[in-house]
Design a protein around this motif. Structure first.
Motif, PDB file in Angstrom:
ATOM      1  N   GLU A 208       3.144   0.423   7.662  1.00  0.00           N
ATOM      2  CA  GLU A 208       1.760  -0.069   7.300  1.00  0.00           C
ATOM      3  C   GLU A 208       2.635  -1.796   7.485  1.00  0.00           C
ATOM      4  N   VAL A 209       3.719  -1.796   7.069  1.00  0.00           N
ATOM      5  CA  VAL A 209       4.351  -3.348   6.318  1.00  0.00           C
ATOM      6  C   VAL A 209       4.810  -3.340   8.339  1.00  0.00           C
ATOM      7  N   LEU A 210       5.635  -2.755   8.638  1.00  0.00           N
ATOM      8  CA  LEU A 210       5.773  -2.087  10.401  1.00  0.00           C
ATOM      9  C   LEU A 210       4.648  -2.902  11.459  1.00  0.00           C
ATOM     10  N   GLU A 211       3.520  -1.888  10.944  1.00  0.00           N
ATOM     11  CA  GLU A 211       2.537  -2.201  12.055  1.00  0.00           C
ATOM     12  C   GLU A 211       1.339  -3.395  11.856  1.00  0.00           C
ATOM     13  N   ILE A 212       1.097  -3.731   9.924  1.00  0.00           N
ATOM     14  CA  ILE A 212       1.534  -5.460  10.452  1.00  0.00           C
ATOM     15  C   ILE A 212       1.835  -5.626  10.626  1.00  0.00           C
TER      16      ILE A 212
ATOM     17  N   GLY B 154      -4.826 -11.150  12.223  1.00  0.00           N
ATOM     18  CA  GLY B 154      -6.903 -10.543  12.002  1.00  0.00           C
ATOM     19  C   GLY B 154      -7.374  -9.713  11.281  1.00  0.00           C
ATOM     20  N   TYR B 155      -6.024  -9.904  10.243  1.00  0.00           N
ATOM     21  CA  TYR B 155      -6.874  -9.703   8.424  1.00  0.00           C
ATOM     22  C   TYR B 155      -7.444 -10.857   8.252  1.00  0.00           C
ATOM     23  N   ASP B 156      -8.610 -10.207   7.253  1.00  0.00           N
ATOM     24  CA  ASP B 156      -9.530 -10.928   6.791  1.00  0.00           C
ATOM     25  C   ASP B 156      -8.680 -11.111   5.281  1.00  0.00           C
ATOM     26  N   ALA B 157      -8.819 -12.051   4.658  1.00  0.00           N
ATOM     27  CA  ALA B 157      -8.097 -13.108   3.828  1.00  0.00           C
ATOM     28  C   ALA B 157      -8.544 -11.810   2.670  1.00  0.00           C
ATOM     29  N   ALA B 158      -9.211 -11.109   1.635  1.00  0.00           N
ATOM     30  CA  ALA B 158      -8.900  -9.725   0.603  1.00  0.00           C
ATOM     31  C   ALA B 158      -7.928  -9.173   0.703  1.00  0.00           C
ATOM     32  N   PHE B 159      -8.130  -8.528   2.190  1.00  0.00           N
ATOM     33  CA  PHE B 159      -7.137  -7.393   3.157  1.00  0.00           C
ATOM     34  C   PHE B 159      -5.187  -8.084   2.352  1.00  0.00           C
ATOM     35  N   VAL B 160      -5.484  -9.231   2.959  1.00  0.00           N
ATOM     36  CA  VAL B 160      -4.061  -9.632   3.275  1.00  0.00           C
ATOM     37  C   VAL B 160      -4.014 -10.164   1.393  1.00  0.00           C
TER      38      VAL B 160
ATOM     39  N   ALA C 135      -5.171  -8.772  -1.455  1.00  0.00           N
ATOM     40  CA  ALA C 135      -4.406  -7.436  -2.407  1.00  0.00           C
ATOM     41  C   ALA C 135      -2.850  -6.617  -1.395  1.00  0.00           C
ATOM     42  N   MET C 136      -2.600  -6.839  -0.723  1.00  0.00           N
ATOM     43  CA  MET C 136      -1.248  -6.333  -0.244  1.00  0.00           C
ATOM     44  C   MET C 136      -0.694  -6.093  -1.801  1.00  0.00           C
ATOM     45  N   PRO C 137      -0.418  -7.448  -2.357  1.00  0.00           N
ATOM     46  CA  PRO C 137       0.620  -7.011  -3.274  1.00  0.00           C
ATOM     47  C   PRO C 137       0.512  -6.123  -4.293  1.00  0.00           C
ATOM     48  N   GLU C 138      -0.763  -6.020  -4.756  1.00  0.00           N
ATOM     49  CA  GLU C 138      -1.673  -4.692  -5.662  1.00  0.00           C
ATOM     50  C   GLU C 138      -1.439  -3.711  -4.785  1.00  0.00           C
ATOM     51  N   ARG C 139      -1.750  -3.277  -3.790  1.00  0.00           N
ATOM     52  CA  ARG C 139      -1.791  -2.161  -3.484  1.00  0.00           C
ATOM     53  C   ARG C 139      -0.130  -1.551  -3.066  1.00  0.00           C
ATOM     54  N   ALA C 140       0.683  -2.477  -3.029  1.00  0.00           N
ATOM     55  CA  ALA C 140       1.784  -2.079  -2.950  1.00  0.00           C
ATOM     56  C   ALA C 140       2.499  -1.570  -4.311  1.00  0.00           C
ATOM     57  N   LEU C 141       2.553  -1.932  -5.117  1.00  0.00           N
ATOM     58  CA  LEU C 141       2.109  -2.327  -6.420  1.00  0.00           C
ATOM     59  C   LEU C 141       1.942  -0.394  -6.790  1.00  0.00           C
TER      60      LEU C 141
END
Lengths: 317, 457
Positions: B198-202, B176-182, B184-190
């Protein structure tokens, strides 16, 4: 004409010859056993004692002689009490359920049925003992695999409609090590008890049948009393064997999860060879040697093994 | 008769002449002195050229020796150990050195080098490194710090890599996560915006809403990757002031807490540490797990060749990706770990100079690049970045981005043993035998009882 002195001389020579022969026989017959015992029991024990008073660690170097390892055993090692408790459960559980009780049941049932069927079932129960340990445990790992492909899970899910596969290695590791070792241990008791049952004179069973004894009464009043010493022997022998052997546990659970199936002998191995604390491993192993000797002596006394090993009295008719 | 004599004389003369010619031709060969150098290397499919490059380097060194007019010729004998990991391998090698049967050169994980140094088994290299700038002068300065013990440099970096959380974008989208969210994860993590929880939640969403069985998987044995989680929660394990091992109870408990929550949420499997390495990889690469905590070389060694993940950069990132170890809370610092493998020389080798020169050639740009591109490991010299083959291997370029925040395991001689205790703590938590607090106490008790000079806070 010989004088008494000559006769005495001959007798002495004879005696001297006999003594030499006895000495030779001693060397020939007991020598190899003594050499092996000294090489593989006495020398390792001496080395173990020596190492336990050193700081021998990961690079096999000794920089000092110390009693530090024994201080660790008695003061700082908090895992030890749990390990000893588990070892007691494992040894007692395997002995009580499999090595003696189940071995006995197998011996009684396979001698009560037709000889061909009896031999077949005994052969089947000998298979685990005859298979190489790694192969045997590989089969166990497949049987208890936590996935749907595991044998136990296939049976439970397909025949009994279980929803999700069970992970027995995590949820019941102690039961697993008892069962996997017990399946092997039971066969030794089975063979010894079978031989003993075969040695009971047939007429006793016939006489009991004439007196109106049923199957259970025959077992209770004829078979079991005749098996007292074989049971004592199997109990002592298997206790010692279970105390020191850990290869099946290492292969099946690696002593885990966490320390759940780390019995004492495996704990010694993990400390010495996984953490490189050889001095500490040697100190722990010394207690295993002491415990082994004490258990053997207690068993000897408790089960009156001396009477079992005394010379048979030949009946003179 | 005369004929016979002439014939015999001719034959003898020919034989003598041929013999002399052969002797003269063979003289330089006979004068050559073969120097046999033994190399200890773990059988490791993720880096066969670590030893292979040393063997190739012998050819180059021998040519150099010939040009110099030296009679010495180097032969490399590789001694392979079957150890399952670098920790087991190092423990084995310490014993081998202990009984005086050590090799001349060995390959080790960098954090073990000071254990060899402490026992006097490894050669100090500072002078040699300075003497051969043509071989060692351009190796990244940051990598040298992984080869140092308190009193000097004892090893030569062989490679580096980056450790991360790989993730399956397809599963996240299905959850259910949209492509933009998915994406953007590397950038958000960095940037520290994505957190460990949040990783556990996902991962939980993936387990709950898709067919995938697992949320997060990690290695089943002792090793470096999970130390990232401990780093994220502030555990550095060494007191910078004294260089001694440092255990901070609260920080340990916080890191163990992450594993505890993961298991409680049924995201991390309780039997992760009982599973086989290959089985874990299979679960992730065949789409049965959301995250896989491991290292960049897994792509070249396993993911591409064994599971057929797309080797084209664009195709790969369409369905797969990776993030750094996220920060413990929003705005915190993300983490990544690099675990250099190093070459080292035995203190008692008879030919230290030749061994150093041999390793110098083994560290040549082309040979090291062969290793880097075939096994997806990062190179050791800036010149490699310009090699077309290196530039073409996109996972290397992309993983290099993580080096900005990367850390090493501490080069403490006892860290390998401490790591074993930490791993036992994780196993205790995941199998439900310990709580996070108890695991922290367990690590402190075990480390204090079995290791020396442990500072506890």
């Amino acid at each position: 004409m010989t004088t008494i002195t000559d006769e005495l001389a001959i007798e002495r020579r004879g005696r001297a010859g006999s003594v030499a022969r006895r000495r030779t026989n001693f060397v020939i017959f007991l020598g190899p056993a003594i050499v092996l015992t000294v090489l593989f029991f006495v020398v390792p024990v001496i080395i173990d004692i020596a190492v336990s008073f050193t700081d021998l660690s990961r690079s096999l170097r000794i920089s000092e002689f110390t009693t530090e390892q024994y201080e660790k055993v008695f003061r700082t090692d908090r895992r030890l009490s749990q390990v000893i408790g588990l070892t007691f459960i494992y040894v007692f559980g395997t002995l009580a359920i499999f090595n003696v009780t189940f071995g006995l049941i197998l011996a009684i049932t396979t001698t009560a049925i037709r000889n061909v069927s009896g031999s077949f079932f005994r052969g089947v129960w000998l298979l685990p003992r005859m298979s190489p340990s790694v192969l045997y445990i590989l089969l166990w790992l497949w049987a208890v695999s936590p996935t749907e492909a595991g044998l136990v899970n296939q049976v439970l899910m397909q025949a009994f409609g279980l929803d999700a596969p069970l992970d027995l290695l995590t949820s019941a590791p102690i039961a697993l090590i008892i069962i996997s070792n017990g399946f092997i241990g039971a066969s030794m008791g089975m063979i010894i008890f079978t031989a003993a049952i075969r040695g009971i004179p047939e007429h006793l069973f016939h006489a009991a049948a004439v007196d109106g004894a049923g199957t259970l009464a025959k077992v209770r009043f004829i078979t079991l009393p005749a098996l007292r010493w074989p049971i004592s022997f199997v109990t002592i022998y298997q206790t010692l064997s279970l105390l020191v052997s850990f290869e099946y546990i290492l292969l099946l659970t690696k002593g885990g999860p966490f320390y759940d199936t780390t019995v004492y002998a495996l704990y010694v191995y993990r400390r010495a060879f996984e953490s490189g604390q050889y001095g500490y491993g040697a100190a722990l192993a010394l207690f295993l040697i002491v415990i082994g000797v004490v258990v053997a002596l207690i068993g000897w006394r408790f089960f009156d093994m001396e009477r079992l090993l005394q010379r048979p009295r030949i009946e003179v008719h | 008769m005369i004929h016979w004599k002439i014939g015999t004389a001719a034959l003898l003369s020919a034989a003598l002449a041929a013999g002399s010619a052969a002797f003269l031709a063979a003289t330089p060969l006979l004068a050559q002195e073969a120097v046999k150098l033994e190399l200890w290397s773990r059988q490791d499919p993720s880096g066969p050229l670590r030893s292979g490059n040393v063997v190739k380097a012998a050819e180059r060194l021998n040519k150099e020796l010939e040009a110099e007019g030296s009679p010495k010729r180097v032969e490399v004998a590789v001694r392979e150990s079957p150890a399952k990991g670098f920790d087991d391998d190092a423990l084995q090698l310490l014993k081998v050195f202990g009984i005086g049967e050590g090799p001349d050169i060995f390959i080790a994980a960098h954090e073990w080098i000071c254990a060899f140094q402490e026992d006097g088994f490894v050669l100090k290299l500072d002078d040699y490194i300075a003497k051969y700038p043509q071989h060692f002068g351009t190796i990244f300065p940051s990598l040298w710090s992984s080869a140092k013990c308190p009193d000097g440099t004892y090893a030569i970096p062989q490679d580096a890599e980056a450790r991360m959380f790989f993730y399956n974008k397809k599963l996240l989208r299905e959850a259910g996560y949209d492509a933009a969210f998915v994406d953007a994860m590397p950038e958000r993590a960095l940037s520290g915006d994505l957190t460990m929880d949040e990783v556990l939640e996902i991962a939980k969403q993936v387990v709950d809403k898709t067919k995938a069985q697992y949320g997060v998987l990690h290695r089943p044995n002792k090793g470096p990757d999970y130390i990232m989680v401990f780093n994220a929660y502030g555990n550095d394990f060494v007191d910078p002031a004294t260089g001694k091992l440092l255990l901070e109870r609260d920080k340990l408990a916080a890191a163990f807490g992450w594993f505890e929550r993961g298991v409680k949420e049924k995201v991390i499997p309780a039997n992760n540490t009982a599973m086989e390495f290959d089985a874990l990889r299979k679960e992730f690469y065949t789409g049965n797990a959301a995250f896989w905590m491991y290292g960049i070389w897994d792509l070249g060694s396993v993911a591409f060749p064994t599971y057929g993940l797309p080797q084209d950069e664009k195709a790969f990132f369409a369905d797969w990706g990776w993030i750094t170890g996220p920060a413990p809370q929003k705005g915190g610092a993300p983490v990544s770990l690099t675990h250099p493998i190093v070459y080292a020389i035995a203190a008692d080798t008879k030919e230290p100079e030749l061994a150093v020169r041999l390793l110098g050639h083994a560290s040549a740009v082309d040979l090291n690049t062969d290793h880097a591109v075939t096994t997806t490991h990062l190179g050791i010299k800036p010149e490699q970045l310009e090699e077309p083959r290196y530039a073409k291997a996109w996972p290397l370029a992309r993983a290099t981005e993580l080096l900005k925040i990367t850390k090493f395991l501490p080069n403490n001689s006892q860290f390998g043993e401490l790591n074993g205790i930490i791993f036992a703590g994780i196993q205790g938590i995941e199998s439900g035998r310990l709580s996070a607090e108890q695991a922290a106490d367990f690590v402190i008790e075990e480390a204090s009882a079995t290791l020396e000079d442990v500072t506890v806070k």
